[in-house]
Design an enzyme around this catalytic site. Structure first.
Site, PDB file in Angstrom:
ATOM      1  N   ASP A 103      41.548  32.498  37.989  1.00 18.43           N
ATOM      2  CA  ASP A 103      42.250  33.747  38.260  1.00 18.43           C
ATOM      3  C   ASP A 103      42.158  34.592  36.989  1.00 18.43           C
ATOM      4  O   ASP A 103      41.706  34.139  35.937  1.00 18.43           O
ATOM      5  CB  ASP A 103      43.699  33.511  38.699  1.00 18.43           C
ATOM      6  CG  ASP A 103      44.244  34.713  39.471  1.00 18.43           C
ATOM      7  OD1 ASP A 103      43.653  35.809  39.376  1.00 18.43           O
ATOM      8  OD2 ASP A 103      45.262  34.581  40.161  1.00 18.43           O
TER       9      ASP A 103
HETATM   10  C1  NOJ Z   1      45.225  38.198  39.955  1.00 14.10           C
HETATM   11  C2  NOJ Z   1      45.585  37.693  41.327  1.00 14.10           C
HETATM   12  O1  NOJ Z   1      46.419  36.552  41.223  1.00 14.10           O
HETATM   13  C3  NOJ Z   1      44.374  37.322  42.168  1.00 14.10           C
HETATM   14  O2  NOJ Z   1      44.805  37.002  43.454  1.00 14.10           O
HETATM   15  C4  NOJ Z   1      43.380  38.435  42.157  1.00 14.10           C
HETATM   16  O3  NOJ Z   1      42.278  38.073  42.960  1.00 14.10           O
HETATM   17  C5  NOJ Z   1      42.948  38.686  40.724  1.00 14.10           C
HETATM   18  N1  NOJ Z   1      44.101  39.097  39.945  1.00 14.10           N
HETATM   19  C6  NOJ Z   1      41.858  39.739  40.633  1.00 14.10           C
HETATM   20  O4  NOJ Z   1      42.359  40.988  40.870  1.00 14.10           O
END
Ligand code: NOJ
Length: 751
Positions: free
Chosen positions: A284
């Site tokens: 993530d």
């Molecule tokens: C953080 C989020 O938790 C995730 O779900 C997302 O895909 C990423 N940022 C990218 O934006």
């Protein structure tokens, strides 16, 4: 000449789209053999476009150097680059690199790309897998028309805590339903062929158990037992794997104290070994670097080591691999063949996406113009939205309202709102306007109906107005008098209230989940008038609304219904559509009941009577305000008794259950017939009931349909603490009904 070129391209397309696995493996190995270590690590490095961040800016951000890195082959994929022009520019840079390996481009396409569909908790509430698949198929068509080949969706995190803002992104407390939705979404995004121009790679996230943050607080630690992990949190991921999800994303949380990013137990043992999944794992945003804050890595280099040992293939925005992986390999801490295995997976995906055949294959300006926000896509959004609304209450069949009504007072801060229904995580549709309820009403009604409007109050309490700011709530009541005055002139009051867009989604946990601001007080004032009161509730989560439940005459939950919200809502309120949504998360009475879910264990002291020494509270009941699976219709459905074709079932046999469901109402309608199972005696305590099947059936007024379910061993199996399947002989209850609370029960024996 032109003609010949296009014929050639078509032929190439046919020849290249269908590589066999062995052919891809050979191509990947050949390419890998030509790559330097830097180039290999480059494939594992993902940058965001620097002007559209969806997470905190890294402290060692490389800004403009990002583009140089692409040209040097030091970047494998990008996120947040949108539209053909920008993607083309970035791809052109990548093709200047020595080996000309194309980039993959991913974005959070969560509920539509430009044409925004209802937020995921709404889509889930439709219980309509065809509709969900269709919404994601359109999202994929639009995203691929804009040049993308990857979405960071579906989020398949089970959650039982509506304080957590991200329940809007899945909104499911039940593993079986979560698994069906996961499959539908993967099918929708990926179709049958990843190299198809209209499909994109799916990403199941967040692996794993991110939906259970302590106290519902975003990014908080998770403390779930192995029993819950295996039986509740993992099934939707397993389903996504079975549906062929190409990628997965690590979660931010810890599990058993170990961060999910770089977690060898989760990834190496379960995802890779036990499930045999060969897809690509992306961290993530910054989650590799966050291992320092978790306290399990001493510096970014250590983060890279943990990340790679836990098979995180791509580093999203930590620069841990970019800065330190080479050093780790040179020092012998990480073996180069570990890197090779990862790069193979990434290159394999790029082959499957068809990017090596034509790196510009998704880049077609013309298609972008015709596909995005087309009339057809908008229509689909509207049709699907109508399936997602949940009718919680409808005293004396107040709804649907007659189109011949003389006057309606539309009151509330969301009546004319063009923003809220777009919802959080609205991708490129975030700048579009949703059809407001007011406009939808105007469209459906004739001039004979007087449509009165007052805002009543504004909403406060979202993350732009911080909790420690002085808020003079009295000031927000300034519009009450006008609203009451106006409502007195109408035959019926329709109040449109709820949460703003940013009150749910990432980093939007709430301590109280009631109607924000002074909206409930506004409703109380309206109630005093004594006119019929319809409440349209827009939110990204279940809310605690005991007063509304008691006092409103009708309640329609519409969630954040997407770009066509106002039209879909008006068509439902005036009866052109019949609500058929059912809750996928329990509505608690108050925050003290959370976490709350229907599939709980019985405990040794279930509260089955009024007695002190039983599992309950001294200041309120255990029962929810509205249970899982609940939702009314303008039709009424009567259930017969379930009929089992036998009372005993062998381990490999199928037991058939049928039930007659009659539409006793005056309108045709859809009903979600739900089947639950309870294992009466088992070596590990099992939930009081578990959803194991459902069917959404259309039944004409007066018609009876026989709904048939088949129970096989898969529906009776659960997992022990070693993640081994258990199927134990004994008595089971099979329960069928209109929601998790109202069921008819029969028993059978597994022998
Ligand atoms: C953080 C989020 O938790 C995730 O779900 C997302 O895909 C990423 N940022 C990218 O934006």
């Amino acid at each position: 000449m032109k003609k010949i070129v296009s014929v050639l391209l078509i032929v190439c397309g046919v020849l290249t789209a269908g590589y066999s696995d062995a052919e891809i493996e050979k191509k990947v190995t050949d390419l890998l053999n030509q790559m330097t270590l830097d180039e290999k690590i480059g494939q594992m490095n993902q940058y965001s476009n620097s002007w559209d961040l969806t997470g905190p800016k890294p402290d060692n951000d490389r800004n403009e150097a990002r583009y140089e890195d692409i040209e040097k082959g030091l970047v494998g994929s990008m996120l947040n680059v949108n539209y053909v022009k920008n993607i083309k520019a970035a791809q052109e840079l990548a093709l200047k690199s020595r080996l000309k390996i194309p980039l993959m481009f991913g974005v959070d396409v969560i509920h539509g790309y430009k044409t925004i569909f209802p937020i995921p908790i709404g889509l889930s509430s439709s219980w309509d897998m065809t509709a969900i698949e269709k919404a994601e198929r359109i999202a994929a068509r639009e995203a691929s028309a804009a040049g993308l080949n990857w979405t960071f969706s579906p989020m398949v995190d089970i959650s039982r805590d509506p304080r957590w803002g991200r329940v809007m992104e899945a909104g499911v407390e039940d593993p079986y339903l979560g698994a069906q939705i996961a499959k539908a979404k993967v099918r929708g995004y990926q179709g049958h062929d990843l190299s198809d121009h209209y499909t994109i790679a799916a990403c199941m996230k967040h692996f794993a158990a991110y939906g259970a943050p302590n106290a519902g607080r975003e990014y908080h630690s998770v403390d779930v037992s192995l029993n819950s992990l295996y039986n509740v949190y993992l099934p939707p991921f397993k389903a996504a794997v079975e549906a062929g999800a190409s990628t997965a994303m690590n979660a931010f949380n810890t599990l058993n104290g170990v961060p999910a990013t770089g977690n060898q137990f989760l990834v190496n043992q379960i995802l890779r070994s036990k499930w045999g999944w060969k897809g690509v794992i992306v961290s993530d945003w910054g989650s590799i670097g966050e291992l320092r804050a978790h306290g399990t890595a001493k510096d970014l280099k250590h983060c890279a080591e943990i990340g790679i040992n836990g098979n995180t293939d791509i580093d999203m925005e930590s620069l841990a691999y970019h800065n330190h992986l080479k050093e780790l390999v040179e020092e012998g801490v990480v073996r180069e063949n570990q890197v090779d295995e990862i790069v193979k997976r990434i290159l394999t995906l790029k082959y499957k996406l068809g990017l090596f055949d034509d790196p510009f294959r998704y880049l077609d300006e013309k298609r972008q113009t015709t596909e995005l926000l087309s009339e057809e896509n908008r229509r689909a959004s509207r049709e699907i939205a109508k399936k997602t609304f949940v009718l919680l209450k409808n005293n004396n069949n107040l709804l649907p309202l007659s189109k011949n009504i003389g006057s309606i007072a539309l009151i509330g801060p969301l009546v004319k709102d063009e923003n809220v229904s777009i919802g959080n995580w609205a991708c490129q549709g975030g700048h579009e306007k949703a059809v407001p309820v007011f406009d939808g009403f105007q469209r459906v009604l004739s001039e004979k109906t007087e449509l009165l409007y007052a805002m009543g109050c504004d909403i406060y309490g979202d993350r732009r107005k911080r909790y420690d700011m002085e808020i003079d709530s009295e000031k927000f009541k300034a519009g009450f008098a006008e609203a009451v005055d106006l409502a007195q002139k109408a035959e019926v009051i329709v109040a449109v209230v709820g949460e703003t867009r940013m009150m749910s989604g990432e980093a939007s946990s709430r301590l109280e989940i009631d109607l924000p601001g002074v909206q409930n007080e506004l409703l109380m004032e309206l109630k005093k008038i004594g006119k019929p009161l319809v409440v349209i509730l827009m939110s990204g989560r279940p809310l605690t609304i005991p007063w509304i439940a008691e006092n409103a005459d009708a309640i329609l939950v519409t969630w954040h219904a997407g770009i066509e919200a106002g039209n879909a809502i008006a068509e439902t309120v005036f009866g052109d559509a019949n609500p058929s949504g059912k809750l996928t998360m329990t509505f608690p009475r108050c925050v003290g009941q959370i976490p709350i879910y229907y599939n709980q264990l019985n405990t040794g002291r279930p509260k089955n009577r009024d007695y002190v020494w039983l599992s309950g509270y001294i200041d309120g009941p255990n029962s929810p305000l509205y249970p899982f699976g609940y939702g009314l219709s303008y039709s009424t459905f009567e259930y017969g008794d379930p009929i089992l074709d036998k009372s005993e079932m062998g381990f490999d046999e199928t037991l058939t259950v049928t039930i007659a469901v009659t539409n006793t109402g005056k309108r045709d309608g859809e009903e979600v017939v739900q089947l639950y199972i309870h294992d009466q005696v088992s070596s590990i305590a099992r939930p009081v009931k578990e959803l194991k099947d459902f069917q959404k059936v259309f039944i004409r007024a007066g018609e009876t349909k026989i709904v048939k379910f088949e129970i096989t061993r898969e529906k009776l199996i659960y997992y022990d603490e070693n993640y081994e399947e258990l199927l134990e002989p004994g008595d089971f209850e099979v329960m069928i009904g209109t929601n998790s609370d109202e069921v008819k029960t029969k028993t059978f024996t597994l022998k």
